[in-house]
Write a protein that holds these residues in place. Sequence first.
Motif, PDB file in Angstrom:
ATOM      1  N   LEU A   1       0.822  -1.213   0.000  1.00 55.63           N
ATOM      2  CA  LEU A   1       0.000   0.000   0.000  1.00 55.63           C
ATOM      3  C   LEU A   1       0.858   1.266   0.000  1.00 55.63           C
ATOM      4  O   LEU A   1       0.574   2.222  -0.733  1.00 55.63           O
ATOM      5  CB  LEU A   1      -0.943  -0.002   1.207  1.00 55.63           C
ATOM      6  N   ILE A   2       1.912   1.257   0.802  1.00 54.83           N
ATOM      7  CA  ILE A   2       2.793   2.434   0.859  1.00 54.83           C
ATOM      8  C   ILE A   2       3.545   2.594  -0.455  1.00 54.83           C
ATOM      9  O   ILE A   2       3.699   3.716  -0.961  1.00 54.83           O
ATOM     10  CB  ILE A   2       3.768   2.329   2.049  1.00 54.83           C
ATOM     11  N   ALA A   3       4.010   1.488  -1.031  1.00 52.50           N
ATOM     12  CA  ALA A   3       4.768   1.556  -2.289  1.00 52.50           C
ATOM     13  C   ALA A   3       3.927   2.166  -3.409  1.00 52.50           C
ATOM     14  O   ALA A   3       4.419   2.998  -4.174  1.00 52.50           O
ATOM     15  CB  ALA A   3       5.254   0.170  -2.690  1.00 52.50           C
ATOM     16  N   PHE A   4       2.662   1.756  -3.492  1.00 51.71           N
ATOM     17  CA  PHE A   4       1.808   2.292  -4.548  1.00 51.71           C
ATOM     18  C   PHE A   4       1.192   3.636  -4.172  1.00 51.71           C
ATOM     19  O   PHE A   4       0.958   4.473  -5.031  1.00 51.71           O
ATOM     20  CB  PHE A   4       0.703   1.287  -4.915  1.00 51.71           C
ATOM     21  N   GLY A   5       0.938   3.835  -2.891  1.00 52.83           N
ATOM     22  CA  GLY A   5       0.292   5.062  -2.449  1.00 52.83           C
ATOM     23  C   GLY A   5       1.238   6.237  -2.300  1.00 52.83           C
ATOM     24  O   GLY A   5       0.860   7.378  -2.541  1.00 52.83           O
ATOM     25  N   ILE A   6       2.475   5.976  -1.884  1.00 50.32           N
ATOM     26  CA  ILE A   6       3.433   7.068  -1.663  1.00 50.32           C
ATOM     27  C   ILE A   6       4.592   6.883  -2.643  1.00 50.32           C
ATOM     28  O   ILE A   6       4.611   7.497  -3.696  1.00 50.32           O
ATOM     29  CB  ILE A   6       3.907   7.106  -0.191  1.00 50.32           C
ATOM     30  N   ASN A   7       5.579   6.075  -2.252  1.00 48.49           N
ATOM     31  CA  ASN A   7       6.655   5.695  -3.164  1.00 48.49           C
ATOM     32  C   ASN A   7       7.437   4.530  -2.576  1.00 48.49           C
ATOM     33  O   ASN A   7       7.277   4.177  -1.411  1.00 48.49           O
ATOM     34  CB  ASN A   7       7.580   6.880  -3.510  1.00 48.49           C
ATOM     35  N   ILE A   8       8.312   3.941  -3.374  1.00 42.50           N
ATOM     36  CA  ILE A   8       9.029   2.744  -2.963  1.00 42.50           C
ATOM     37  C   ILE A   8      10.045   3.041  -1.858  1.00 42.50           C
ATOM     38  O   ILE A   8      10.283   2.197  -0.995  1.00 42.50           O
ATOM     39  CB  ILE A   8       9.693   2.054  -4.180  1.00 42.50           C
ATOM     40  N   VAL A   9      10.646   4.222  -1.876  1.00 35.73           N
ATOM     41  CA  VAL A   9      11.633   4.568  -0.848  1.00 35.73           C
ATOM     42  C   VAL A   9      10.974   4.584   0.528  1.00 35.73           C
ATOM     43  O   VAL A   9      11.524   4.052   1.507  1.00 35.73           O
ATOM     44  CB  VAL A   9      12.305   5.929  -1.155  1.00 35.73           C
ATOM     45  N   THR A  10       9.807   5.159   0.622  1.00 37.26           N
ATOM     46  CA  THR A  10       9.080   5.189   1.887  1.00 37.26           C
ATOM     47  C   THR A  10       8.688   3.777   2.309  1.00 37.26           C
ATOM     48  O   THR A  10       8.775   3.429   3.498  1.00 37.26           O
ATOM     49  CB  THR A  10       7.821   6.068   1.759  1.00 37.26           C
ATOM     50  N   ALA A  11       8.294   2.945   1.356  1.00 36.01           N
ATOM     51  CA  ALA A  11       7.916   1.567   1.660  1.00 36.01           C
ATOM     52  C   ALA A  11       9.114   0.768   2.179  1.00 36.01           C
ATOM     53  O   ALA A  11       8.992   0.008   3.152  1.00 36.01           O
ATOM     54  CB  ALA A  11       7.327   0.901   0.423  1.00 36.01           C
ATOM     55  N   VAL A  12      10.267   0.942   1.556  1.00 34.30           N
ATOM     56  CA  VAL A  12      11.470   0.251   2.009  1.00 34.30           C
ATOM     57  C   VAL A  12      11.866   0.744   3.398  1.00 34.30           C
ATOM     58  O   VAL A  12      12.258  -0.047   4.266  1.00 34.30           O
ATOM     59  CB  VAL A  12      12.622   0.432   0.998  1.00 34.30           C
ATOM     60  N   SER A  13      11.744   2.045   3.633  1.00 33.42           N
ATOM     61  CA  SER A  13      12.039   2.597   4.954  1.00 33.42           C
ATOM     62  C   SER A  13      11.111   2.004   6.008  1.00 33.42           C
ATOM     63  O   SER A  13      11.537   1.704   7.130  1.00 33.42           O
ATOM     64  CB  SER A  13      11.897   4.120   4.942  1.00 33.42           C
ATOM     65  N   PHE A  14       9.852   1.819   5.647  1.00 34.03           N
ATOM     66  CA  PHE A  14       8.893   1.191   6.558  1.00 34.03           C
ATOM     67  C   PHE A  14       9.327  -0.226   6.912  1.00 34.03           C
ATOM     68  O   PHE A  14       9.320  -0.615   8.083  1.00 34.03           O
ATOM     69  CB  PHE A  14       7.495   1.179   5.923  1.00 34.03           C
ATOM     70  N   ILE A  15       9.726  -1.005   5.909  1.00 28.12           N
ATOM     71  CA  ILE A  15      10.139  -2.388   6.151  1.00 28.12           C
ATOM     72  C   ILE A  15      11.395  -2.444   7.016  1.00 28.12           C
ATOM     73  O   ILE A  15      11.503  -3.261   7.924  1.00 28.12           O
ATOM     74  CB  ILE A  15      10.350  -3.138   4.817  1.00 28.12           C
ATOM     75  N   VAL A  16      12.359  -1.555   6.736  1.00 25.74           N
ATOM     76  CA  VAL A  16      13.582  -1.521   7.547  1.00 25.74           C
ATOM     77  C   VAL A  16      13.230  -1.204   9.006  1.00 25.74           C
ATOM     78  O   VAL A  16      13.730  -1.850   9.938  1.00 25.74           O
ATOM     79  CB  VAL A  16      14.599  -0.511   6.983  1.00 25.74           C
ATOM     80  N   GLY A  17      12.345  -0.238   9.213  1.00 26.05           N
ATOM     81  CA  GLY A  17      11.898   0.091  10.566  1.00 26.05           C
ATOM     82  C   GLY A  17      11.177  -1.068  11.224  1.00 26.05           C
ATOM     83  O   GLY A  17      11.372  -1.336  12.413  1.00 26.05           O
ATOM     84  N   ALA A  18      10.355  -1.765  10.465  1.00 24.45           N
ATOM     85  CA  ALA A  18       9.631  -2.918  11.009  1.00 24.45           C
ATOM     86  C   ALA A  18      10.593  -4.036  11.402  1.00 24.45           C
ATOM     87  O   ALA A  18      10.399  -4.689  12.433  1.00 24.45           O
ATOM     88  CB  ALA A  18       8.622  -3.426   9.987  1.00 24.45           C
ATOM     89  N   ILE A  19      11.620  -4.239  10.602  1.00 25.48           N
ATOM     90  CA  ILE A  19      12.610  -5.271  10.915  1.00 25.48           C
ATOM     91  C   ILE A  19      13.354  -4.929  12.208  1.00 25.48           C
ATOM     92  O   ILE A  19      13.515  -5.776  13.090  1.00 25.48           O
ATOM     93  CB  ILE A  19      13.590  -5.469   9.745  1.00 25.48           C
ATOM     94  N   PHE A  20      13.796  -3.677  12.320  1.00 27.27           N
ATOM     95  CA  PHE A  20      14.502  -3.277  13.539  1.00 27.27           C
ATOM     96  C   PHE A  20      13.588  -3.328  14.768  1.00 27.27           C
ATOM     97  O   PHE A  20      14.019  -3.704  15.857  1.00 27.27           O
ATOM     98  CB  PHE A  20      15.135  -1.895  13.380  1.00 27.27           C
ATOM     99  N   SER A  21      12.337  -2.981  14.588  1.00 27.92           N
ATOM    100  CA  SER A  21      11.378  -3.065  15.685  1.00 27.92           C
ATOM    101  C   SER A  21      11.174  -4.517  16.117  1.00 27.92           C
ATOM    102  O   SER A  21      11.099  -4.823  17.312  1.00 27.92           O
ATOM    103  CB  SER A  21      10.046  -2.448  15.259  1.00 27.92           C
ATOM    104  N   THR A  22      11.096  -5.405  15.150  1.00 27.72           N
ATOM    105  CA  THR A  22      10.953  -6.825  15.430  1.00 27.72           C
ATOM    106  C   THR A  22      12.173  -7.356  16.180  1.00 27.72           C
ATOM    107  O   THR A  22      12.044  -8.103  17.155  1.00 27.72           O
ATOM    108  CB  THR A  22      10.759  -7.611  14.119  1.00 27.72           C
TER     109      THR A  22
END
Length: 73
Positions: A28-49
């Motif tokens: 949703l973020i990749a299509f709604g905003i952009n891929i850089v923001t989506a990748v940043s979200f995943i990196v944050g989710a990984i570190f949070s995990t």
Amino acid sequence: LSIREGANAFLTAEYKILVIFAIILFILIAFGINIVTAVSFIVGAIFSTLAGYFGMSVATKANVRTANAARIG
């Protein structure tokens, strides 16, 4: 040992659901905003995990020691 097994079972169940949720949000973020923001979200989710996993690991080790000391003392 039982405390650690219970914590690991909880984290496994929680992370199975979290992965599905993160993938959906990534798309949703990749299509709604952009891929850089989506990748940043995943990196944050990984570190949070990882933080959650390490935090649970330290907490369960402390609980095991406390329970063992209470049983002995």
